[in-house]
Enzyme design. Structure first.
Site, PDB file in Angstrom:
ATOM      1  N   GLN A 196      10.239  11.230 -51.023  1.00  0.00           N
ATOM      2  CA  GLN A 196       9.204  12.024 -51.680  1.00  0.00           C
ATOM      3  C   GLN A 196       9.719  13.403 -52.077  1.00  0.00           C
ATOM      4  O   GLN A 196      10.763  13.848 -51.631  1.00  0.00           O
ATOM      5  CB  GLN A 196       7.987  12.155 -50.746  1.00  0.00           C
ATOM      6  CG  GLN A 196       8.354  12.655 -49.344  1.00  0.00           C
ATOM      7  CD  GLN A 196       7.395  12.185 -48.257  1.00  0.00           C
ATOM      8  OE1 GLN A 196       6.270  11.803 -48.525  1.00  0.00           O
ATOM      9  NE2 GLN A 196       7.849  12.218 -47.015  1.00  0.00           N
ATOM     10  N   ASP A 253      -0.937  10.054 -38.459  1.00  0.00           N
ATOM     11  CA  ASP A 253      -0.964  11.352 -39.136  1.00  0.00           C
ATOM     12  C   ASP A 253      -0.225  11.172 -40.451  1.00  0.00           C
ATOM     13  O   ASP A 253       0.923  11.580 -40.600  1.00  0.00           O
ATOM     14  CB  ASP A 253      -0.267  12.369 -38.226  1.00  0.00           C
ATOM     15  CG  ASP A 253      -0.279  13.768 -38.805  1.00  0.00           C
ATOM     16  OD1 ASP A 253      -0.855  13.963 -39.887  1.00  0.00           O
ATOM     17  OD2 ASP A 253       0.313  14.663 -38.167  1.00  0.00           O
ATOM     18  N   THR A 296      -0.006  10.653 -44.929  1.00  0.00           N
ATOM     19  CA  THR A 296      -0.450  11.104 -46.249  1.00  0.00           C
ATOM     20  C   THR A 296      -1.550  10.164 -46.733  1.00  0.00           C
ATOM     21  O   THR A 296      -1.979   9.270 -46.009  1.00  0.00           O
ATOM     22  CB  THR A 296       0.730  11.050 -47.230  1.00  0.00           C
ATOM     23  OG1 THR A 296       1.244   9.710 -47.240  1.00  0.00           O
ATOM     24  CG2 THR A 296       1.845  12.004 -46.813  1.00  0.00           C
ATOM     25  N   ASP A 297      -1.984  10.358 -47.979  1.00  0.00           N
ATOM     26  CA  ASP A 297      -2.938   9.441 -48.592  1.00  0.00           C
ATOM     27  C   ASP A 297      -2.279   8.057 -48.757  1.00  0.00           C
ATOM     28  O   ASP A 297      -1.064   7.940 -48.676  1.00  0.00           O
ATOM     29  CB  ASP A 297      -3.349   9.972 -49.980  1.00  0.00           C
ATOM     30  CG  ASP A 297      -4.058  11.317 -49.884  1.00  0.00           C
ATOM     31  OD1 ASP A 297      -4.773  11.543 -48.896  1.00  0.00           O
ATOM     32  OD2 ASP A 297      -3.890  12.132 -50.808  1.00  0.00           O
TER      33      ASP A 297
END
Lengths: 282, 282
Positions: B30, B156, B158-159
Site C-alpha cells: 500500500q 484492527d 483498514t476498510d
C-alpha cells in the site's frame, strides 16, 4: 462541482458538494444561505455555519426533545428559544400531552424561508393550534415571562456569537430558572468537546449553568455535519434527574417512532468520555 | 497551506492542514504517507485514508481494547490482526494479566515507520517480552493457529479493500471462532452507519459474524477523523455478553487511567440509534 466549505478549526475543514445555491439573503440579523445537493439534500447555513440539512436533522431534533420527555412525560408547556427551522417544534408537537409551545425566534426570516425551502422541519408547525410564534429576542422573552410558567425550555441556538451570544450568559440561565416550574427542565445547545474553540464554549456554558441549577448533566450524540461530529446538549433541572427519573415505560407508551432516539441510547448518551468529563469539571 | 483531503463520500470531504509531508513510500502492499500538522500532530494514511493521528488515536485504541477486558478481566492470550501502528498492542500490554500478544500485521513497513515517526503508538511495543510480532497475512495466521488458543482477537484493520478485504469474510470469522477458547471474544473494526458505502460494509460484516457467533453486538464511539465521526466496533463471543458480563469492579481494580473509556461509557456505547439497529438487522 460546487463546494460549501466550513472551517472546523484553523487547520481542519469540512466540505459538501451542492448542485445549486437555492437562496441567499442578508436578514437584519445574519447571512442566510440555502443549498441543495445529493448527499445532504437541502441544507441551510447562518453566517457560514451549517445549521440543518435533510440527511441528519433527525439526529439533532430527536436529541434536543425526547430525553426531556422521557424524564418528565407530563410536560405541558414548552418554550423553544431559537429553533427557527421548526424541527424542534415539530418533535415537541408529537406529544399529545403538550398544551402550549412558545417559539421565541429572533429572526422571522429563518422560519419563513424554512417554510418555503425546508418543509421537512417547518411544515405544519405554524398551523398547529398549540403553537405560539414570537419573533423576538429569546432573552427578552424569558425576561418578561411570568415565574414558573414553563415545564421545559429548549435552547436551540447557534454558537455563542452574533444572535446566539446572549443565550450563553448567566443572566439568561437565571431567567430560565425563574420561569421553569418545580419539575422544570432546561435543555441547551452545548457545543462540542473536540476542537479547542468549541470546547471552551462548552466549558463556559457548563460552569454558568452549574452555578444556577442543582442538577446539571451533559449528554452527547453523533451529529456528522457539526464540527467533529461529537455534539452535546446540556440537561439542567430543579429536581428531575435524566437517569434516576427516566421513565422508560411512560415514554414507550407514547408510541413515537424515532429514527435516532431510544431509551437505551438515552442512558448511553450521558456516558461521557473521561476527557470530556474532566474538561467539564475543570 | 497544504491540505490533506479525504473524500468521505462522493459529495463530502474532510481536509486537514499540514506543515509538511514527513515521509512517503509505496510498500509491497500500500501507499504509506506521513504528515505533520498543528491540529492533529503527526498522522499517517494508507492508500489515501486517514489511519492514525496524535490527536484522537486514544479514542480508537481505548475502544478497541478496554470493552473486552472489562467483560473478561482474565484475558491472557491476545491476537491482534493488523494494528501496525502499535496503539492496540500498547493498550493491551497495560494489563498485567496478559501473558502473550501476537500481532499479525501484513505490512512490516507500517510498523517500522510508526516506530520512527509515530512513537506515541509504537514505542515500547517490540521491546515488551510478551509481544510476538508476525509480519504476515492475518488470515493465514489464524488458519494455521491451533484450536482454542486465544482469549481475545482484535481485528484492527483498514476498510474491506486491498489488504483489509480478507478480514471481512466469512472464512476469516470462522477461523477466528475456531481459535478462540470458550470465553473467547472477537472485536473487529466495523465501519460506520452514516455514509452509504461504509454502511453497506457495516451490514455485510454484521450479517456474516451473526451466522457464526452466538453472541454479537455492535458498539459505537466518537472518532472525529473517520468518515462522519460515528464509528463502530463489533463484539462477538461464544459465551460472554458485554453488558450482562461487564465486570465494573474488576476493571476498575486494574487502575488504568484512560482518556476516553470508562465503564459507564462502555454501557452507553452499546446503545445504538434506531436507524443503526434497523440497518444491522435488515
Amino acid at each position: 462541482m460546487n463546494w460549501y466549505t466550513e472551517q472546523w478549526s484553523n487547520d481542519c475543514k469540512f466540505s459538501i458538494a451542492y448542485d445549486k445555491k437555492i437562496y441567499s439573503e442578508q436578514s437584519s440579523f445574519q447571512q442566510i444561505n440555502f443549498y441543495q445537493g445529493k448527499e445532504f439534500g437541502t441544507f441551510f447555513t447562518l453566517d457560514g455555519l451549517m445549521m440543518v440539512n435533510e440527511k441528519d436533522e433527525f439526529i439533532y431534533h430527536d436529541m434536543i426533545v425526547h430525553p426531556a420527555f422521557a424524564t418528565n412525560p407530563n410536560i405541558k408547556k414548552v418554550l423553544i428559544i431559537g429553533g427557527g427551522d421548526g424541527g424542534t417544534a415539530r418533535e415537541v408537537l408529537r406529544y399529545p400531552n403538550v398544551e402550549e409551545v412558545v417559539m421565541a425566534e429572533i429572526d422571522e426570516r429563518v422560519f419563513r424561508l424554512c417554510q418555503q425551502y425546508l418543509p421537512v422541519t417547518a411544515r405544519g408547525v405554524e398551523e398547529d393550534s398549540r403553537m405560539k410564534l414570537r419573533f423576538e429576542d429569546g432573552l427578552e422573552y424569558v425576561r418578561n415571562a411570568p415565574d414558573q410558567s414553563f415545564d421545559l425550555i429548549l435552547v436551540d441556538s447557534t454558537d455563542p456569537v452574533s444572535v446566539g451570544e446572549g443565550l450563553f450568559t448567566k443572566p439568561f440561565y437565571k431567567e430560565c430558572y425563574r420561569v421553569l416550574n418545580a419539575d422544570g427542565i432546561l435543555i441547551n445547545q452545548h457545543e462540542s468537546p473536540y476542537f479547542a474553540e468549541y470546547a471552551a464554549n462548552m466549558k463556559k456554558a457548563h460552569t454558568k449553568i452549574k452555578d444556577i441549577f442543582p442538577i446539571t448533566h451533559v449528554y452527547q450524540y453523533h451529529m456528522p455535519t457539526y464540527p467533529s461530529g461529537h455534539w452535546l446538549f446540556g440537561f439542567a433541572s430543579k429536581r428531575l434527574d435524566p437517569l434516576k427519573n427516566l421513565n422508560v415505560k411512560a415514554w414507550e407508551q407514547f408510541g413515537l417512532k424515532t429514527k435516532y432516539y431510544n431509551t437505551n441510547l438515552h442512558i448511553g448518551a450521558f456516558g461521557l468520555p473521561n476527557y470530556v468529563k474532566e474538561a467539564l469539571n475543570r
